[in-house]
Enzyme design. Structure first.
Site, PDB file in Angstrom:
ATOM      1  N   GLY A  71       0.834  -1.199   0.000  1.00 48.24           N
ATOM      2  CA  GLY A  71       0.000   0.000   0.000  1.00 48.24           C
ATOM      3  C   GLY A  71       0.861   1.238   0.000  1.00 48.24           C
ATOM      4  O   GLY A  71       2.093   1.158  -0.021  1.00 48.24           O
ATOM      5  N   SER A 109      -1.407   1.295  11.350  1.00 46.86           N
ATOM      6  CA  SER A 109      -0.415   2.319  11.680  1.00 46.86           C
ATOM      7  C   SER A 109      -0.840   3.118  12.898  1.00 46.86           C
ATOM      8  O   SER A 109      -2.039   3.282  13.179  1.00 46.86           O
ATOM      9  CB  SER A 109      -0.268   3.277  10.493  1.00 46.86           C
ATOM     10  N   HIS A 111      -0.830   6.059  12.818  1.00 50.49           N
ATOM     11  CA  HIS A 111      -1.530   7.232  12.285  1.00 50.49           C
ATOM     12  C   HIS A 111      -3.054   7.044  12.246  1.00 50.49           C
ATOM     13  O   HIS A 111      -3.767   7.994  11.948  1.00 50.49           O
ATOM     14  CB  HIS A 111      -0.959   7.610  10.927  1.00 50.49           C
ATOM     15  N   TYR A 134      -4.078   8.975   4.884  1.00 47.70           N
ATOM     16  CA  TYR A 134      -3.388   7.703   5.094  1.00 47.70           C
ATOM     17  C   TYR A 134      -3.888   7.019   6.381  1.00 47.70           C
ATOM     18  O   TYR A 134      -4.210   5.835   6.386  1.00 47.70           O
ATOM     19  CB  TYR A 134      -1.878   7.981   5.169  1.00 47.70           C
TER      20      TYR A 134
HETATM   21  N1  LIG Z   1       7.738   1.534   8.024  1.00 46.57           N
HETATM   22  C1  LIG Z   1       7.075   1.792   9.145  1.00 46.57           C
HETATM   23  O1  LIG Z   1       7.684   2.100  10.173  1.00 46.57           O
HETATM   24  C2  LIG Z   1       5.569   1.689   9.167  1.00 46.57           C
HETATM   25  C3  LIG Z   1       4.855   2.290  10.219  1.00 46.57           C
HETATM   26  C4  LIG Z   1       3.468   2.147  10.273  1.00 46.57           C
HETATM   27  C5  LIG Z   1       2.822   1.407   9.292  1.00 46.57           C
HETATM   28  N2  LIG Z   1       3.546   0.858   8.263  1.00 46.57           N
HETATM   29  C6  LIG Z   1       2.826   0.111   7.223  1.00 46.57           C
HETATM   30  O2  LIG Z   1       3.529  -1.087   6.949  1.00 46.57           O
HETATM   31  C7  LIG Z   1       3.458  -1.382   5.563  1.00 46.57           C
HETATM   32  C8  LIG Z   1       4.874  -1.526   4.996  1.00 46.57           C
HETATM   33  O3  LIG Z   1       5.588  -0.332   5.235  1.00 46.57           O
HETATM   34  P1  LIG Z   1       6.920   0.024   4.441  1.00 46.57           P
HETATM   35  O4  LIG Z   1       7.642   1.016   5.245  1.00 46.57           O
HETATM   36  O5  LIG Z   1       7.618  -1.199   4.013  1.00 46.57           O
HETATM   37  O6  LIG Z   1       6.289   0.768   3.177  1.00 46.57           O
HETATM   38  P2  LIG Z   1       6.928   0.946   1.720  1.00 46.57           P
HETATM   39  O7  LIG Z   1       6.305   2.161   1.131  1.00 46.57           O
HETATM   40  O8  LIG Z   1       8.413   0.891   1.785  1.00 46.57           O
HETATM   41  O9  LIG Z   1       6.405  -0.357   0.952  1.00 46.57           O
HETATM   42  C9  LIG Z   1       5.077  -0.508   0.551  1.00 46.57           C
HETATM   43  C10 LIG Z   1       5.069  -1.394  -0.687  1.00 46.57           C
HETATM   44  O10 LIG Z   1       3.711  -1.497  -1.148  1.00 46.57           O
HETATM   45  C11 LIG Z   1       3.738  -1.488  -2.550  1.00 46.57           C
HETATM   46  N3  LIG Z   1       2.495  -0.990  -3.134  1.00 46.57           N
HETATM   47  C12 LIG Z   1       2.025   0.278  -3.148  1.00 46.57           C
HETATM   48  N4  LIG Z   1       0.883   0.352  -3.857  1.00 46.57           N
HETATM   49  C13 LIG Z   1       0.625  -0.898  -4.309  1.00 46.57           C
HETATM   50  C14 LIG Z   1      -0.391  -1.460  -5.114  1.00 46.57           C
HETATM   51  N5  LIG Z   1      -1.385  -0.709  -5.617  1.00 46.57           N
HETATM   52  N6  LIG Z   1      -0.326  -2.777  -5.363  1.00 46.57           N
HETATM   53  C15 LIG Z   1       0.668  -3.547  -4.888  1.00 46.57           C
HETATM   54  N7  LIG Z   1       1.667  -3.076  -4.117  1.00 46.57           N
HETATM   55  C16 LIG Z   1       1.651  -1.756  -3.835  1.00 46.57           C
HETATM   56  C17 LIG Z   1       4.894  -0.562  -2.942  1.00 46.57           C
HETATM   57  O11 LIG Z   1       5.361  -0.874  -4.240  1.00 46.57           O
HETATM   58  C18 LIG Z   1       5.894  -0.827  -1.843  1.00 46.57           C
HETATM   59  O12 LIG Z   1       6.905  -1.763  -2.243  1.00 46.57           O
HETATM   60  C19 LIG Z   1       2.662  -0.259   4.914  1.00 46.57           C
HETATM   61  O13 LIG Z   1       1.311  -0.683   4.774  1.00 46.57           O
HETATM   62  C20 LIG Z   1       2.765   0.872   5.913  1.00 46.57           C
HETATM   63  O14 LIG Z   1       1.633   1.725   5.832  1.00 46.57           O
HETATM   64  C21 LIG Z   1       4.885   1.005   8.169  1.00 46.57           C
END
Ligand SMILES: NC(=O)c1ccc[n+]([C@@H]2O[C@H](COP(=O)([O-])OP(=O)(O)OC[C@H]3O[C@@H](n4cnc5c(N)ncnc54)[C@H](O)[C@@H]3O)[C@@H](O)[C@H]2O)c1
Length: 270
Positions: A71, A109, A111, A134
């Site tokens: 996402g 999240s 958020h 988001y």
């Molecule tokens: N990184 C953090 O600390 C954190 C904190 C809170 C929540 N999250 C959640 O955890 C998840 C992973 O986070 P992250 O940091 O690895 O995010 P990221 O942005 O690095 O990775 C998200 C991945 O989702 C893919 N994506 C986006 N749109 C898409 C679609 N339409 N179809 C298929 N794939 C799609 C992207 O290509 C990307 O590789 C996310 O859902 C994020 O909201 C992360």
């Protein structure tokens, strides 16, 4: 749990999990819009756009559990959030139901609850207070999780992730940090614990300055290994170099709250 699908494989967390989940489950399928550049021989990748139900159905085919990371992972325009996170999340749950998937761990999240002041300690029962489009999409995902759990019997776990990193890098992150290995613990509880029905856990390590009551996770055996306070000196030194953000510093969601905020700190509750 033999066959597991992980969406968002190419992202920051997915890249870490490809190392940390090696050997944990015998058959892991990784999915994203494009394959990771360093996909190793033996790693299985399925391309799927979450916004296309037929592609998601193909990706989930035959798996027992899903870790849904895919996402748009920060604030973005409505159309972007709508397609990747709202329609995408619906497609994921619906494809899972049609495919007979047993369990889903959903990357929610902090958020989803970002507009609680930092002086408030909240549990998972607090009503959502999203701090962004988001954050709204994550609250929507949590609602979908409850629908599919109670109506269709999927076992679901929503992780309100703080910030996944090797160390907490500033004051806010001292409160919300999640060591990657602790995330793996939470994912494994979601995919394996026999008593999971419909749970929300905070994705946070052992953070002395934390704002969240994570008793629900502890009841399921979560024992975080990361201790944010071990990194406090470096994080606070980095904090001192950041520009002032009165609204962001007041609320748990930080800059996601001050972004597009109408008015100033006088509108913040005491
Ligand atoms: N990184 C953090 O600390 C954190 C904190 C809170 C929540 N999250 C959640 O955890 C998840 C992973 O986070 P992250 O940091 O690895 O995010 P990221 O942005 O690095 O990775 C998200 C991945 O989702 C893919 N994506 C986006 N749109 C898409 C679609 N339409 N179809 C298929 N794939 C799609 C992207 O290509 C990307 O590789 C996310 O859902 C994020 O909201 C992360």
């Amino acid at each position: 749990m033999q066959k597991v699908l992980v969406t968002g494989a190419t992202g920051g967390i997915g890249t870490r999990l490809r190392k940390l989940l090696r050997g944990v489950y015998p058959d892991i399928r990784w999915s994203d819009l494009a394959p990771p550049a360093d996909l190793a021989p033996g790693e299985t990748f399925v391309r799927a756009d979450l916004a296309a139900l037929s592609e998601v159905e193909r990706a989930v085919d035959g798996v027992q559990g899903i870790v849904h990371l895919g996402g748009f992972s920060v604030e973005g325009p409505w159309e972007t959030i709508l397609n990747a996170n709202i329609i995408g999340c619906y497609n994921l749950f619906e494809a899972a139901r049609r495919g007979g998937v047993e369990r889903i761990v959903f990357a929610s999240s902090n958020h989803a609850v970002g507009f609680y002041p930092r002086q408030r300690r909240i549990g998972v029962e607090a009503p959502v207070r999203p701090d962004s489009r988001y954050g709204v999409s994550k609250a929507f995902g949590e609602a979908l999780a409850a629908l599919y759990a109670f109506k269709h019997g999927l076992r679901v776990t929503c992780l309100r992730i703080g910030n996944v990193a090797d160390t907490p890098v500033d004051k806010r992150r001292l409160a919300i940090w999640l060591l990657p290995e602790d995330l793996v613990q939470l994912i494994r509880i979601g995919l394996e614990h026999p008593d999971i029905r419909c749970e929300i856990f905070y994705g946070a390590s052992d953070n002395a300055r934390g704002w969240w009551d994570n008793a629900a996770a502890f009841r399921f055996g979560y024992r975080p290994q990361g201790r944010a306070e071990d990194h406090a000196a470096a994080a606070l030194a980095a904090e001192a170099r950041l520009p002032a953000d009165p609204v962001g510093d007041w609320y748990q969601g930080g800059p996601f709250c001050s972004d597009e905020f109408d008015g100033g700190i006088e509108r913040a509750p005491t």
